[in-house]
Design a protein around this motif. Structure first.
Motif, PDB file in Angstrom:
ATOM      1  N   ALA A 150       0.622  -1.255  -0.167  1.00 49.40           N
ATOM      2  CA  ALA A 150       0.165   0.003  -0.127  1.00 49.40           C
ATOM      3  C   ALA A 150       0.796   1.133  -0.052  1.00 49.40           C
ATOM      4  O   ALA A 150       0.448   2.369  -0.286  1.00 49.40           O
ATOM      5  N   ALA A 151       1.788   1.399   0.508  1.00 45.90           N
ATOM      6  CA  ALA A 151       3.066   2.526   0.315  1.00 45.90           C
ATOM      7  C   ALA A 151       3.305   2.559  -0.343  1.00 45.90           C
ATOM      8  O   ALA A 151       3.255   3.893  -0.778  1.00 45.90           O
ATOM      9  N   ALA A 152       3.359   1.326  -1.200  1.00 44.13           N
ATOM     10  CA  ALA A 152       4.713   1.594  -1.895  1.00 44.13           C
ATOM     11  C   ALA A 152       3.217   2.290  -3.003  1.00 44.13           C
ATOM     12  O   ALA A 152       4.191   2.672  -4.582  1.00 44.13           O
ATOM     13  N   GLN A 153       3.038   1.787  -3.417  1.00 42.02           N
ATOM     14  CA  GLN A 153       1.290   2.277  -4.529  1.00 42.02           C
ATOM     15  C   GLN A 153       1.306   3.771  -4.553  1.00 42.02           C
ATOM     16  O   GLN A 153       1.199   4.163  -5.385  1.00 42.02           O
ATOM     17  N   ALA A 154       1.358   4.641  -2.678  1.00 43.74           N
ATOM     18  CA  ALA A 154       1.402   6.209  -2.781  1.00 43.74           C
ATOM     19  C   ALA A 154       1.960   6.237  -3.162  1.00 43.74           C
ATOM     20  O   ALA A 154       2.065   7.213  -3.998  1.00 43.74           O
ATOM     21  N   ALA A 155       3.816   5.560  -2.746  1.00 43.99           N
ATOM     22  CA  ALA A 155       4.485   6.904  -3.534  1.00 43.99           C
ATOM     23  C   ALA A 155       5.160   6.399  -5.016  1.00 43.99           C
ATOM     24  O   ALA A 155       5.301   7.921  -5.556  1.00 43.99           O
ATOM     25  N   ALA A 156       3.833   5.834  -5.166  1.00 50.54           N
ATOM     26  CA  ALA A 156       3.665   5.560  -7.204  1.00 50.54           C
ATOM     27  C   ALA A 156       2.779   6.650  -7.036  1.00 50.54           C
ATOM     28  O   ALA A 156       3.200   7.576  -8.348  1.00 50.54           O
ATOM     29  N   ASP A 157       1.994   7.106  -6.869  1.00 57.01           N
ATOM     30  CA  ASP A 157       1.374   8.013  -7.088  1.00 57.01           C
ATOM     31  C   ASP A 157       1.507   8.465  -7.026  1.00 57.01           C
ATOM     32  O   ASP A 157       0.857   9.792  -7.619  1.00 57.01           O
ATOM     33  N   LYS A 158       2.405   9.736  -6.288  1.00 59.16           N
ATOM     34  CA  LYS A 158       3.030  10.704  -5.738  1.00 59.16           C
ATOM     35  C   LYS A 158       4.390  10.651  -6.932  1.00 59.16           C
ATOM     36  O   LYS A 158       5.405  11.443  -6.644  1.00 59.16           O
ATOM     37  N   LEU A 159       4.530   9.782  -7.601  1.00 64.66           N
ATOM     38  CA  LEU A 159       5.468   9.820  -8.898  1.00 64.66           C
ATOM     39  C   LEU A 159       7.583   9.938  -8.185  1.00 64.66           C
ATOM     40  O   LEU A 159       7.893  10.642  -8.631  1.00 64.66           O
ATOM     41  N   ALA A 160       6.914   8.529  -7.012  1.00 65.89           N
ATOM     42  CA  ALA A 160       8.011   8.380  -6.155  1.00 65.89           C
ATOM     43  C   ALA A 160       8.736   7.914  -7.137  1.00 65.89           C
ATOM     44  O   ALA A 160       8.341   7.467  -8.451  1.00 65.89           O
TER      45      ALA A 160
ATOM     46  N   ILE B 197       1.436   8.408   2.014  1.00 68.55           N
ATOM     47  CA  ILE B 197       2.007   7.084   2.464  1.00 68.55           C
ATOM     48  C   ILE B 197       1.075   6.879   3.466  1.00 68.55           C
ATOM     49  O   ILE B 197       0.410   6.392   3.994  1.00 68.55           O
ATOM     50  N   GLU B 198       1.111   8.360   4.160  1.00 66.81           N
ATOM     51  CA  GLU B 198       1.001   8.082   5.528  1.00 66.81           C
ATOM     52  C   GLU B 198      -1.077   8.207   5.521  1.00 66.81           C
ATOM     53  O   GLU B 198      -1.051   7.692   6.060  1.00 66.81           O
ATOM     54  N   GLU B 199      -1.590   9.228   4.705  1.00 66.12           N
ATOM     55  CA  GLU B 199      -2.731   9.106   5.114  1.00 66.12           C
ATOM     56  C   GLU B 199      -3.376   7.936   4.324  1.00 66.12           C
ATOM     57  O   GLU B 199      -4.686   6.885   4.652  1.00 66.12           O
ATOM     58  N   ARG B 200      -2.765   7.100   3.579  1.00 65.84           N
ATOM     59  CA  ARG B 200      -2.951   6.007   2.170  1.00 65.84           C
ATOM     60  C   ARG B 200      -3.393   5.200   4.172  1.00 65.84           C
ATOM     61  O   ARG B 200      -4.272   3.704   3.875  1.00 65.84           O
ATOM     62  N   LEU B 201      -2.480   5.267   4.501  1.00 65.31           N
ATOM     63  CA  LEU B 201      -2.173   3.322   5.406  1.00 65.31           C
ATOM     64  C   LEU B 201      -3.363   4.297   6.565  1.00 65.31           C
ATOM     65  O   LEU B 201      -3.413   3.542   6.773  1.00 65.31           O
ATOM     66  N   LEU B 202      -3.715   4.542   6.550  1.00 65.95           N
ATOM     67  CA  LEU B 202      -4.380   5.033   7.582  1.00 65.95           C
ATOM     68  C   LEU B 202      -6.022   5.219   7.135  1.00 65.95           C
ATOM     69  O   LEU B 202      -6.309   4.414   7.957  1.00 65.95           O
ATOM     70  N   LYS B 203      -6.455   5.548   6.332  1.00 64.92           N
ATOM     71  CA  LYS B 203      -7.040   5.848   5.298  1.00 64.92           C
ATOM     72  C   LYS B 203      -7.870   4.263   5.451  1.00 64.92           C
ATOM     73  O   LYS B 203      -9.188   3.616   5.586  1.00 64.92           O
ATOM     74  N   GLU B 204      -6.747   3.504   4.806  1.00 69.16           N
ATOM     75  CA  GLU B 204      -6.761   2.322   3.915  1.00 69.16           C
ATOM     76  C   GLU B 204      -6.929   0.731   4.839  1.00 69.16           C
ATOM     77  O   GLU B 204      -7.465  -0.110   4.761  1.00 69.16           O
ATOM     78  N   LEU B 205      -6.056   0.673   5.813  1.00 66.14           N
ATOM     79  CA  LEU B 205      -5.718  -0.001   6.721  1.00 66.14           C
ATOM     80  C   LEU B 205      -5.295   0.536   7.928  1.00 66.14           C
ATOM     81  O   LEU B 205      -5.190  -0.520   8.625  1.00 66.14           O
ATOM     82  N   GLY B 206      -5.924   1.315   8.267  1.00 65.08           N
ATOM     83  CA  GLY B 206      -5.875   1.381  10.050  1.00 65.08           C
ATOM     84  C   GLY B 206      -4.575   2.191  10.633  1.00 65.08           C
ATOM     85  O   GLY B 206      -4.002   1.681  11.623  1.00 65.08           O
ATOM     86  N   ALA B 207      -3.596   2.356   9.668  1.00 65.96           N
ATOM     87  CA  ALA B 207      -2.298   2.107  10.269  1.00 65.96           C
ATOM     88  C   ALA B 207      -1.945   3.443  10.570  1.00 65.96           C
ATOM     89  O   ALA B 207      -1.374   4.436   9.592  1.00 65.96           O
ATOM     90  N   LYS B 208      -0.823   4.097  12.043  1.00 63.28           N
ATOM     91  CA  LYS B 208      -0.525   5.528  12.383  1.00 63.28           C
ATOM     92  C   LYS B 208       0.690   4.550  12.915  1.00 63.28           C
ATOM     93  O   LYS B 208       2.048   3.684  13.271  1.00 63.28           O
ATOM     94  N   PRO B 209       2.191   5.724  11.860  1.00 59.43           N
ATOM     95  CA  PRO B 209       3.275   5.458  12.528  1.00 59.43           C
ATOM     96  C   PRO B 209       3.556   5.976  14.199  1.00 59.43           C
ATOM     97  O   PRO B 209       2.832   6.428  14.421  1.00 59.43           O
ATOM     98  N   VAL B 210       4.809   4.571  14.460  1.00 63.87           N
ATOM     99  CA  VAL B 210       4.623   5.564  15.917  1.00 63.87           C
ATOM    100  C   VAL B 210       5.754   6.706  15.980  1.00 63.87           C
ATOM    101  O   VAL B 210       6.023   6.988  16.613  1.00 63.87           O
TER     102      VAL B 210
END
Length: 146
Positions: free
Chosen positions: A13-23, A59-72
């Motif tokens: 999910a993080a990789a897809q988010a990064a790709a979507d923002k042209l990483a 990445i942070e927004e996508r992981l929270l929204k799609e997978l409920g994950a927040k960075p520590v």
């Protein structure tokens, strides 16, 4: 031992988010056999500080929204040259292209297995070098016009 299913899900999910923002040059490693503190690393880069921030935010927004994950932990925001997102199970490194070349994290983790990523993320491989060549050519053209 290999990375847990949840870690793989987060990485993809993080990789897809990064790709979507042209990483550029998105790659992930399963580091679970060599580190006890996390399962996987995701590496991505961008040619400027603003884009590094944009990728990290997505990445942070996508992981929270799609997978409920927040960075520590989130480090490196101020300079946006190398931002680290620590999700415990995974660690995401988004680096400015210059830092990516200088620190060469791929060299450190090259013996670890790569994690299969979405096609959009894989397609970013080599984009950093392509961008750098384009910048050099543009600079050469500017120099010839002066």
């Amino acid at each position: 031992m290999t990375a847990e299913d949840r870690s793989i899900e987060l990485i993809r999910a993080a990789a897809q988010a990064a790709a979507d923002k042209l990483a550029h040059d998105i790659i992930a490693y399963d580091v679970s056999d060599v580190l006890s503190i996390t399962d996987a690393f995701l590496l991505a880069s961008a040619p400027n500080d603003r884009q590094v921030k944009s990728i990290v935010d997505e990445i942070e927004e996508r992981l929270l929204k799609e997978l409920g994950a927040k960075p520590v932990r989130r480090e490196g925001d101020r300079d946006a040259r190398w931002v680290l997102l620590d999700y415990v199970d995974i660690v995401v490194h988004v680096q400015h292209s210059e830092e990516r070349v200088f620190y060469a994290l791929e060299r450190l983790w090259k013996d670890c297995p790569e994690i299969e990523l979405p096609a959009d993320a894989v397609a970013t491989r080599g984009k950093g070098a392509e961008y750098a060549r384009g910048q050099e050519e543009a600079s050469d053209l500017d120099g010839g016009l002066s």
